[in-house]
Motif scaffolding. Structure first.
Motif, PDB file in Angstrom:
ATOM      1  N   GLU A  12     -10.323 -15.782 -32.857  1.00 45.25           N
ATOM      2  CA  GLU A  12      -9.716 -16.597 -34.036  1.00 45.25           C
ATOM      3  C   GLU A  12      -9.566 -17.899 -33.386  1.00 45.25           C
ATOM      4  N   TYR A  13      -9.711 -19.211 -33.973  1.00 44.57           N
ATOM      5  CA  TYR A  13      -9.639 -20.583 -33.463  1.00 44.57           C
ATOM      6  C   TYR A  13      -8.655 -21.238 -34.106  1.00 44.57           C
ATOM      7  N   ASP A  14      -7.908 -21.853 -33.354  1.00 39.40           N
ATOM      8  CA  ASP A  14      -6.704 -22.825 -34.014  1.00 39.40           C
ATOM      9  C   ASP A  14      -6.441 -23.879 -33.030  1.00 39.40           C
ATOM     10  N   ARG A  15      -6.818 -25.145 -33.296  1.00 44.29           N
ATOM     11  CA  ARG A  15      -6.314 -26.154 -32.613  1.00 44.29           C
ATOM     12  C   ARG A  15      -6.689 -26.205 -31.211  1.00 44.29           C
ATOM     13  N   HIS A 201       1.847 -18.859 -27.534  1.00 43.00           N
ATOM     14  CA  HIS A 201       1.387 -19.876 -28.110  1.00 43.00           C
ATOM     15  C   HIS A 201       1.605 -21.095 -28.148  1.00 43.00           C
ATOM     16  N   THR A 205      -1.210 -24.144 -26.946  1.00 45.18           N
ATOM     17  CA  THR A 205      -1.362 -25.029 -28.020  1.00 45.18           C
ATOM     18  C   THR A 205      -0.856 -26.403 -27.088  1.00 45.18           C
TER      19      THR A 205
END
Length: 278
Positions: A12-15, A201, A205
């Motif tokens: 999964e990719y996020d920011r 997380h 991030t």
């Protein structure tokens, strides 16, 4: 970026953060499929400027990576194809650790379950590792199979902790909990289990949001050690033990006694000790 499908990984990719969930039931053994998927993924994202941090976790909260697949004792040519692309001077298991060490992204392990053998070496190879108190456990279980760590573990542990502690881990063959792993330097921090997700997380991030060039500069300024000669020495000693009849007997006996099952892996060290005593 097109996301390939992997048989043992979910991505999964996020920011700027790629979260890699390992899913190779029943206990996430480090077999040819998992090693091939890890290498393919790391190759895929290596030159991707949008992927800045990689977080490895497990789809199974009980097991991160159990250890190298013990059934490979019966498949001497299982790694032939894999080994074609392995750099000179490394065995296939060392090549995975060295690829992780050379990755331009920041690599993080979120450890909730057990990681032994090759799984524990994987944890030692990444840039940062964070472990859940009361759930996470680490062990180099190889000595109870008549061998020593052969996937970089002797060297990565020596980079993270004192020689005495590395020898304690390798020869004492105890399951190390999160708090002791933090004290020894095997992981960065031990955190309450209910705080681990939020902490990882946040740090992932935050790192991914840093200005361009900062991650690359930091990793160049603090490079991993050149372990080429040391890894050759590790492989020689590991291979010499692996060729002995005792190793084959212990590995086969471990499988017959329940290794690589969920029940057997809960206390693998005692299972192997009982086998040696019989």
């Amino acid at each position: 970026m097109t996301i390939p499908t992997y048989s043992t990984l979910h991505i999964e990719y996020d920011r700027g953060v790629a979260t890699v969930s390992i899913n190779n039931p029943p206990v996430n053994v480090l077999d040819v499929a998992l090693m091939s998927d890890i290498r393919a993924f790391l190759t895929q994202v290596r030159d991707d400027p949008q992927t800045r941090v990689i977080v490895f976790q497990s789809a199974d909260p009980e097991f991160f990576i159990a250890h190298v697949d013990m059934t490979l004792i019966d498949e001497p040519h299982a790694f032939d194809q894999f080994a074609k692309d392995v750099p000179n001077g490394l065995n296939p298991f060392q090549a995975v650790g060295e690829m992780i060490q050379a990755q331009p992204q920041v690599t993080i392990v979120k450890l909730e379950g057990l990681a032994r053998g090759g799984g524990a070496e994987f944890v030692a190879a990444v840039d940062m590792a964070f472990a859940a108190i009361g759930r996470a456990g680490l062990a180099q279980c190889e000595a109870l199979m008549g061998i020593i760590p052969g996937g970089g573990g002797t060297q990565y542990l020596s980079q993270r902790m004192t020689r005495g502690r590395a020898l304690e881990v390798i020869l004492g063959v105890d399951l190390i909990d999160a708090l002791l792993a933090e004290r020894y330097g095997w992981v960065n921090r031990a955190l309450p289990a209910n705080e681990l997700d939020a902490f990882v997380h946040r740090i992932a991030t935050n790192i991914a949001a840093l200005p361009d060039g900062v991650i690359a500069a930091a990793k160049k300024a603090i490079p991993p050690a050149d372990l080429s000669e040391d890894l050759l020495r590790e492989h020689k000693e590991w291979a010499g033990l692996f060729a002995r009849p005792a190793a084959e007997k212990l590995i086969r006996g471990g499988l017959q006694a329940g290794a690589q099952t969920k029940v057997g892996e809960q206390d693998l060290e005692q299972l192997l000790r009982d086998l040696s005593a019989s």
